[in-house]
Write an enzyme that holds these catalytic residues in place. Structure first.
Site, PDB file in Angstrom:
ATOM      1  N   ARG A   1       0.552  -1.187   0.098  1.00 14.81           N
ATOM      2  CA  ARG A   1      -0.108  -0.019   0.015  1.00 14.81           C
ATOM      3  C   ARG A   1       0.732   1.287   0.039  1.00 14.81           C
ATOM      4  O   ARG A   1       0.514   2.469  -0.548  1.00 14.81           O
ATOM      5  CB  ARG A   1      -0.941  -0.015   1.113  1.00 14.81           C
ATOM      6  CG  ARG A   1      -2.192  -0.851   0.900  1.00 14.81           C
ATOM      7  CD  ARG A   1      -3.023  -1.371   2.240  1.00 14.81           C
ATOM      8  NE  ARG A   1      -2.388  -2.265   3.061  1.00 14.81           N
ATOM      9  CZ  ARG A   1      -2.416  -2.223   4.244  1.00 14.81           C
ATOM     10  NH1 ARG A   1      -3.049  -1.512   4.986  1.00 14.81           N
ATOM     11  NH2 ARG A   1      -1.775  -3.591   5.015  1.00 14.81           N
TER      12      ARG A   1
ATOM     13  N   GLU B   1       4.487  -8.720  14.375  1.00 19.48           N
ATOM     14  CA  GLU B   1       3.685  -9.127  15.643  1.00 19.48           C
ATOM     15  C   GLU B   1       3.863 -10.544  15.965  1.00 19.48           C
ATOM     16  O   GLU B   1       4.456 -11.014  16.906  1.00 19.48           O
ATOM     17  CB  GLU B   1       2.531  -8.721  15.621  1.00 19.48           C
ATOM     18  CG  GLU B   1       1.736  -8.088  16.884  1.00 19.48           C
ATOM     19  CD  GLU B   1       0.473  -7.423  16.773  1.00 19.48           C
ATOM     20  OE1 GLU B   1       0.200  -7.191  15.568  1.00 19.48           O
ATOM     21  OE2 GLU B   1      -0.183  -7.381  17.761  1.00 19.48           O
TER      22      GLU B   1
HETATM   23  O1  LIG Z   1       4.535  -0.674  11.878  1.00 18.05           O
HETATM   24  P1  LIG Z   1       4.491  -2.152  11.265  1.00 18.05           P
HETATM   25  O2  LIG Z   1       3.874  -2.951  12.684  1.00 18.05           O
HETATM   26  O3  LIG Z   1       5.760  -2.666  10.838  1.00 18.05           O
HETATM   27  O4  LIG Z   1       3.199  -2.237  10.390  1.00 18.05           O
HETATM   28  C1  LIG Z   1       2.879  -1.550   9.205  1.00 18.05           C
HETATM   29  C2  LIG Z   1       2.963  -2.376   8.078  1.00 18.05           C
HETATM   30  O5  LIG Z   1       1.939  -3.189   8.049  1.00 18.05           O
HETATM   31  C3  LIG Z   1       1.092  -3.359   6.760  1.00 18.05           C
HETATM   32  O6  LIG Z   1       1.724  -3.910   5.860  1.00 18.05           O
HETATM   33  P2  LIG Z   1       1.622  -5.375   5.270  1.00 18.05           P
HETATM   34  O7  LIG Z   1       2.729  -6.147   5.794  1.00 18.05           O
HETATM   35  O8  LIG Z   1       0.036  -5.846   5.796  1.00 18.05           O
HETATM   36  O9  LIG Z   1       1.651  -5.317   3.675  1.00 18.05           O
HETATM   37  P3  LIG Z   1       0.803  -4.678   2.601  1.00 18.05           P
HETATM   38  O10 LIG Z   1       0.665  -3.370   2.528  1.00 18.05           O
HETATM   39  O11 LIG Z   1       1.308  -5.812   1.528  1.00 18.05           O
HETATM   40  O12 LIG Z   1      -0.925  -5.344   2.812  1.00 18.05           O
HETATM   41  C4  LIG Z   1       1.151  -1.714   6.403  1.00 18.05           C
HETATM   42  O13 LIG Z   1       1.150  -1.310   5.148  1.00 18.05           O
HETATM   43  C5  LIG Z   1       2.656  -1.327   6.842  1.00 18.05           C
HETATM   44  O14 LIG Z   1       3.732  -1.604   6.025  1.00 18.05           O
HETATM   45  N1  LIG Z   2      -4.578  -2.385  11.812  1.00 20.71           N
HETATM   46  C1  LIG Z   2      -3.941  -2.203  10.814  1.00 20.71           C
HETATM   47  N2  LIG Z   2      -4.517  -1.964   9.731  1.00 20.71           N
HETATM   48  C2  LIG Z   2      -4.160  -1.499   8.546  1.00 20.71           C
HETATM   49  N3  LIG Z   2      -2.711  -2.068   8.288  1.00 20.71           N
HETATM   50  C3  LIG Z   2      -1.904  -2.240   9.193  1.00 20.71           C
HETATM   51  N4  LIG Z   2      -0.645  -2.661   9.238  1.00 20.71           N
HETATM   52  C4  LIG Z   2      -0.549  -2.953  10.273  1.00 20.71           C
HETATM   53  N5  LIG Z   2      -1.731  -2.915  11.412  1.00 20.71           N
HETATM   54  C5  LIG Z   2      -2.723  -2.427  10.428  1.00 20.71           C
END
Ligand SMILES: O=P(O)(O)OC[C@H]1O[C@H](OP(=O)(O)OP(=O)(O)O)[C@H](O)[C@@H]1O
Ligand SMILES: Nc1ncnc2[nH]cnc12
Length: 172
Positions: A59, A96
């Site tokens: 994203r 996490e």
């Molecule tokens: O601060 P953190 O605990 O590290 O989490 C934040 C990350 O989690 C989500 O990514 P995700 O891995 O879900 O990937 P996506 O964008 O591909 O859905 C979000 O887009 C951030 O990159």
């Molecule tokens: N609660 C949340 N919603 C969307 N993106 C996330 N990435 C990590 N935590 C999230």
């Protein structure tokens, strides 16, 4: 900012039980709101001399690429493992539950290039910290980071290098 917040959907128990997922899809689908969001993300960086925006898969690509256009900077994708052709540099980081890895192409950033990190959400901060170490590994100059949403309770800001600005548009 309230109009933007109204377009973030809170989805309980996604992708796993107990998680309140913040879904940016309605905001992206609204042309005026998406434009306002990019303008607000750009605001603190207009005079920063930023040369490259690093967006984090997946994203972070959406916001990062639009922001790169707005700030007349290049866009560099930081990707999940085995997506980029070699040679790459990689950084492992903790989620996490379990761990993940971010990669950048070796030639993606020039030494000393002024780099801004962009993502949609800051939660625990592990992803943004890993992205910052990739920038370091490529000897570029990190000027800061911007996220659309900061999940304050997850305390990601405590893992961020205090000396560089970290901006968030919406805080929950
Ligand atoms: O601060 P953190 O605990 O590290 O989490 C934040 C990350 O989690 C989500 O990514 P995700 O891995 O879900 O990937 P996506 O964008 O591909 O859905 C979000 O887009 C951030 O990159
Ligand atoms: N609660 C949340 N919603 C969307 N993106 C996330 N990435 C990590 N935590 C999230």
């Amino acid at each position: 900012m309230q109009e933007l917040a109204a377009l973030i959907r809170a989805v309980p128990d996604f992708p796993t039980p107990g998680v309140l997922f913040r879904d940016v899809a309605p905001l992206l689908a609204d042309a005026a709101a998406f434009a306002r969001c990019i303008d607000a993300l750009a605001e603190p960086w207009r005079a920063s001399g930023v040369q490259a925006i690093c967006g984090i898969e997946a994203r972070g690509f959406i916001f990062g690429a639009a922001l790169a256009q707005e700030l007349h900077a290049g866009f560099v994708p930081l990707r999940k493992p085995n997506k980029l052709p070699p040679p790459v540099v990689a950084v492992d980081y903790q989620l996490e539950y379990g761990s993940d890895r971010l990669e950048a192409q070796n030639e993606a950033l020039k030494p000393g290039e002024r780099v801004l990190l962009v993502d949609d959400v800051l939660a625990t901060g592990g992803t943004l910290a890993a992205a910052a170490s990739l920038v370091d590994r490529l000897h570029a100059e990190l000027i800061g980071a911007s996220v659309v949403i900061e999940l304050v309770a997850a305390r990601g800001r405590t893992r961020w290098q205090g000396s560089k600005p970290l901006h968030s548009l919406l805080r929950y």
